[in-house]
Structures are given as C-alpha cells and as structure tokens.
Design a protein around this motif. Sequence first.
Motif, PDB file in Angstrom:
ATOM      1  N   ALA A  97       1.006  -1.044  -0.022  1.00  0.00           N
ATOM      2  CA  ALA A  97      -0.048   0.030  -0.066  1.00  0.00           C
ATOM      3  C   ALA A  97       0.920   1.136   0.069  1.00  0.00           C
ATOM      4  N   LYS A  98       1.844   1.044   0.854  1.00  0.00           N
ATOM      5  CA  LYS A  98       2.904   2.305   0.863  1.00  0.00           C
ATOM      6  C   LYS A  98       3.336   2.776  -0.572  1.00  0.00           C
ATOM      7  N   MET A  99       4.122   1.555  -0.978  1.00  0.00           N
ATOM      8  CA  MET A  99       4.629   1.594  -2.536  1.00  0.00           C
ATOM      9  C   MET A  99       3.543   2.141  -3.533  1.00  0.00           C
ATOM     10  N   ALA A 100       2.314   1.606  -3.331  1.00  0.00           N
ATOM     11  CA  ALA A 100       1.462   2.087  -4.374  1.00  0.00           C
ATOM     12  C   ALA A 100       1.129   3.674  -4.224  1.00  0.00           C
ATOM     13  N   CYS A 101       1.250   4.076  -3.002  1.00  0.00           N
ATOM     14  CA  CYS A 101       0.798   5.448  -2.776  1.00  0.00           C
ATOM     15  C   CYS A 101       1.886   6.304  -2.818  1.00  0.00           C
ATOM     16  N   GLY A 102       3.224   5.741  -2.835  1.00  0.00           N
ATOM     17  CA  GLY A 102       4.067   6.683  -2.769  1.00  0.00           C
ATOM     18  C   GLY A 102       4.701   7.302  -1.243  1.00  0.00           C
ATOM     19  N   ILE A 103       4.098   6.435  -0.343  1.00  0.00           N
ATOM     20  CA  ILE A 103       4.649   6.836   1.072  1.00  0.00           C
ATOM     21  C   ILE A 103       6.061   6.406   1.303  1.00  0.00           C
ATOM     22  N   ALA A 104       6.632   7.422   1.851  1.00  0.00           N
ATOM     23  CA  ALA A 104       8.181   6.913   2.435  1.00  0.00           C
ATOM     24  C   ALA A 104       8.453   7.404   3.998  1.00  0.00           C
ATOM     25  N   ASP A 105       7.939   6.407   4.763  1.00  0.00           N
ATOM     26  CA  ASP A 105       7.969   6.618   5.974  1.00  0.00           C
ATOM     27  C   ASP A 105       8.955   5.615   7.007  1.00  0.00           C
ATOM     28  N   ASN A 106       9.951   4.942   6.075  1.00  0.00           N
ATOM     29  CA  ASN A 106      10.897   4.110   6.650  1.00  0.00           C
ATOM     30  C   ASN A 106      12.153   4.068   5.690  1.00  0.00           C
ATOM     31  N   TYR A 107      13.060   3.198   5.765  1.00  0.00           N
ATOM     32  CA  TYR A 107      14.272   3.320   5.241  1.00  0.00           C
ATOM     33  C   TYR A 107      13.844   2.724   3.789  1.00  0.00           C
ATOM     34  N   LEU A 108      13.090   1.377   3.967  1.00  0.00           N
ATOM     35  CA  LEU A 108      12.929   0.817   2.531  1.00  0.00           C
ATOM     36  C   LEU A 108      11.960   1.654   1.770  1.00  0.00           C
ATOM     37  N   THR A 109      11.053   1.839   2.276  1.00  0.00           N
ATOM     38  CA  THR A 109       9.864   2.731   1.275  1.00  0.00           C
ATOM     39  C   THR A 109      10.775   4.165   0.729  1.00  0.00           C
ATOM     40  N   THR A 110      11.300   4.812   1.621  1.00  0.00           N
ATOM     41  CA  THR A 110      12.272   5.996   1.108  1.00  0.00           C
ATOM     42  C   THR A 110      13.012   5.531  -0.278  1.00  0.00           C
ATOM     43  N   VAL A 111      14.016   4.368   0.056  1.00  0.00           N
ATOM     44  CA  VAL A 111      14.885   3.923  -1.070  1.00  0.00           C
ATOM     45  C   VAL A 111      13.901   3.914  -2.504  1.00  0.00           C
ATOM     46  N   LEU A 112      12.789   3.133  -2.201  1.00  0.00           N
ATOM     47  CA  LEU A 112      11.829   2.565  -3.320  1.00  0.00           C
ATOM     48  C   LEU A 112      11.327   3.635  -4.169  1.00  0.00           C
ATOM     49  N   LEU A 113      11.236   5.080  -3.382  1.00  0.00           N
ATOM     50  CA  LEU A 113      10.870   6.117  -3.938  1.00  0.00           C
ATOM     51  C   LEU A 113      11.964   6.557  -4.764  1.00  0.00           C
ATOM     52  N   ALA A 114      13.231   6.362  -4.383  1.00  0.00           N
ATOM     53  CA  ALA A 114      14.243   7.252  -5.289  1.00  0.00           C
ATOM     54  C   ALA A 114      14.932   6.160  -6.243  1.00  0.00           C
ATOM     55  N   VAL A 115      14.545   4.906  -6.333  1.00  0.00           N
ATOM     56  CA  VAL A 115      15.599   3.831  -6.824  1.00  0.00           C
ATOM     57  C   VAL A 115      14.859   4.126  -8.497  1.00  0.00           C
ATOM     58  N   GLU A 116      15.999   3.848  -9.524  1.00  0.00           N
ATOM     59  CA  GLU A 116      15.471   3.801 -10.858  1.00  0.00           C
ATOM     60  C   GLU A 116      15.791   2.294 -11.383  1.00  0.00           C
ATOM     61  N   ALA A 117      16.421   1.465 -10.665  1.00  0.00           N
ATOM     62  CA  ALA A 117      16.599   0.110 -11.035  1.00  0.00           C
ATOM     63  C   ALA A 117      15.142  -0.801 -10.955  1.00  0.00           C
ATOM     64  N   PRO A 118      15.198  -2.020 -11.723  1.00  0.00           N
ATOM     65  CA  PRO A 118      14.134  -2.890 -11.616  1.00  0.00           C
ATOM     66  C   PRO A 118      13.645  -3.375 -10.298  1.00  0.00           C
ATOM     67  N   VAL A 119      12.454  -3.317  -9.808  1.00  0.00           N
ATOM     68  CA  VAL A 119      11.862  -3.841  -8.709  1.00  0.00           C
ATOM     69  C   VAL A 119      11.108  -5.139  -8.649  1.00  0.00           C
ATOM     70  N   VAL A 120      11.408  -5.989  -7.814  1.00  0.00           N
ATOM     71  CA  VAL A 120      10.552  -7.320  -7.932  1.00  0.00           C
ATOM     72  C   VAL A 120       9.808  -7.337  -6.528  1.00  0.00           C
ATOM     73  N   VAL A 121       8.769  -7.670  -6.519  1.00  0.00           N
ATOM     74  CA  VAL A 121       7.973  -7.747  -5.058  1.00  0.00           C
ATOM     75  C   VAL A 121       7.397  -9.099  -5.024  1.00  0.00           C
ATOM     76  N   CYS A 122       7.576  -9.600  -3.826  1.00  0.00           N
ATOM     77  CA  CYS A 122       7.304 -10.891  -3.491  1.00  0.00           C
ATOM     78  C   CYS A 122       5.971 -10.819  -2.462  1.00  0.00           C
ATOM     79  N   PRO A 123       4.811 -10.753  -2.764  1.00  0.00           N
ATOM     80  CA  PRO A 123       3.794 -10.632  -1.590  1.00  0.00           C
ATOM     81  C   PRO A 123       3.738 -11.839  -0.608  1.00  0.00           C
ATOM     82  N   ALA A 124       3.361 -11.650   0.595  1.00  0.00           N
ATOM     83  CA  ALA A 124       3.220 -12.886   1.406  1.00  0.00           C
ATOM     84  C   ALA A 124       2.398 -12.462   2.601  1.00  0.00           C
TER      85      ALA A 124
END
Length: 400
Positions: A97-124
């Motif tokens: 949900a944070k990734m979809a909405c562009g929320i950056a409230d921890n280290y991971l989600t902040t990096v995900l907003l800045a990254v230009e490399a491919p992203v692979v996501v594995c839901p569980a």
Amino acid sequence: MERLRGKTVLVGVTGSIAAYKAAELVRWLVKCGAGVQVIMTRAAQQFLTPLTLQALSGRPVLTDLFDLGLESEIGHIHAARSVDLVLVAPATANTLAKMACGIADNYLTTVLLAVEAPVVVCPAMNHKMYTHPATQDNLAALRRRGVWIVEPASGPLACGEEGHGRLADLSLILETVCRALTPQTLRGKRVLVSAGPTWEPFDPVRFITNPSSGKMGFALAVEAARRGAHVDLVSGPTALPDPPGLITHHVTTARDMEHVVRMLAHEAHLVIMAAAVSDYRPEEAAPHKFKKDDADLEIRLVRNPDILAGLGKDKKPGQILVGFAAETQDLVRNATEKLHRKNLDLIVANDLTQPGAGFRTDTNVVKVLDRGGGVEEWPCLSKEAIARRLLDRIEALGTT
C-alpha cells in the motif's frame, strides 16, 4: 544462475512471518555471485534479527533512516543509486500500500521512491488480505509502473488457514530476479525448444535411448523466457525439474515429440531443436517383459520420423529454425550438410570426443554454422553461457 554474478541486489525484508525465508534467499543470492545489501523494516526485525542477515550478506543491514553514521552521506539515496535491482521479499500488504501511494516513512519505502533500477516484489500474507480489493488495486498500480510481481503460492498459512498467500518458492523468486535483470528483447515472441532424449521401448520395462541430460535445451528455454518470450519446452525424460515460469510439455518417444512439436511449431517465431531424438525405434514393442533365457534376443529397428527435417520442409516465412549436431568425426562437413538438407538457419555442432563437450556435462564446446558458410568456434563454456551467446546470435539474424 550466472546472470546474477557481479550484480548488486538490495533485499527489502518486511514484517511477515515469511521473513525467516529471507535468510535462505540472501544466502542463495550470495552463492550466485551477487552482492547483497539488506534493508529491514522495524516489523521485520520482530521475526528475524539484522545480525543474521548481516552475517549472510557480509554487509551491515540498513534499518534506521535517521542513523547518523549510515546517513551521514544521505545513505538512502546512495543505496538507491548503487544497486542493479531491488527485491522486496516478503512484501506485506502494508508495504504494498505504501509503495502504491508513494509513502516514504521508513528506510525501505524511502529507497523505493528514489530507485531507478528494476523492482521485484514478492507478496506474502493471509489469503483474505491478499485477495482484498485494496491489495489487488495496489498490485495493479505497481504492475502498471513496471514493478515485477511474483505471485504468492497456495497452501497452508501461518494462521492455520489455507489459501493463496504463501511466499513464492525461492527458485521462482530467483528466476524472476534474473528475468528482471535481462533486457526483454524477445517480448511478444513465441519460442519452442526441444530437450532431452527419447525412450523407444521394446517391452514394458526396457527401451533404447541415449545419454542426453536435457541441460542444453533447458538452458536455452530458460534464457529465452528471461528475455521475455513465451516459451514452450518439449522435453523427453530427464532428471531435471521443470523450469519455473514457462510451459513444459513432457513426452517419451520420438513420435510423441513429433506430435507435440509439430502442433506448437506453427505459432512459433523461433524453434530450437536441442533434443537428442532417437533415430531408430523397435519395430514392435512386446506387450510383456521378455524373459531372460539362453537364446540371443534379436530386435528389428525401424527409422523414427525426422522431426527437424519436417520442420524445415514446412517452415513458415520469417520463422527461424535452429538445429544441433553431435558428431564424432568430420564435424563441420557433417553439420554443414545437415544445415542445408534440413533447411536450417543455424546449426550448433559439437564434437563428442572433446573434453568438456557432449552429454551429461555442465559445459560444452561448440561451433555455430550459418547458411552463408560462416563458422564460429566457441571455447569451452557453461551451457548457460552458450544459451546466452546462441540467443544473441539468433537475434542478430534480425528476423525474430
């Protein structure tokens, strides 16, 4: 998985019970030659310690966005810029949900907003959470942005229920990572690959075959799928597991293989016949086991259909047809004759007498011949490396 060698993968671990599987995932990435940087959310640290992943990755685990040491040079931006791929495994509904909405409230989600490399996501997660419309909407939004989604598996869940929500098998996750790192040069193309031996029975428990392991054909099918192709793999009996993420058709005899290959070849842009098809079969297969006695056993052999020649005869315009030739003498002459007689675009020839070549090896030594008389001699390479080189050579033909 040679595709991972020398790559830097950032692994994001979030607060799912499946977080413990991240340890094995990091171990495999390192074993494949990748450099691994781990980021853990605060919730993930309730299931797995940073020390564990630091020991496996060989690097300090990033956890605190406000760590004065790690962030002295704006570390989250450096992390985003210095990686070849980001893998979020496991990914919780909250992180999706944070990734979809562009929320950056921890280290991971902040990096995900800045990254230009491919992203692979594995839901569980719990199957009800996974199928909830909000989660599915978030996944759809991520797909539209080009994020690679590894669908969860079905089975028993940690909550005691059963359904769709288990972290995908690690082999599928690793294969998806390889695909995300591979240019999608065959996207929209259909590729047909044959592999392995055929078995030609003469009674219910005995058959004629050859030592083919199927490794070369499987490597070609996997590499084509990594490049984005829709791949059909037609395999004779082997000990290899089905490659994840493509369609495997299992056959036994040469006539079985001919039936399936001819059915699929009509829609294929590229056909690679790497199977070691038995040239002969017993004229008759006895309904019961032959009993051993003092007499000699004579079995009459008849020709099997020449699948490759049939494909060459019926080849449609623009289709590329590639064959293999295993020889013990006069390699180039025999392969050239086969190339023209069977109307092939390329033929891959190997001398079975050379060290590192032939059946049941992880390497091969080949020559690649084309219709213009060109002969490329390749050194001893892994079959995975040969698959990459061969598909590069096929793409250079320009008609796929």
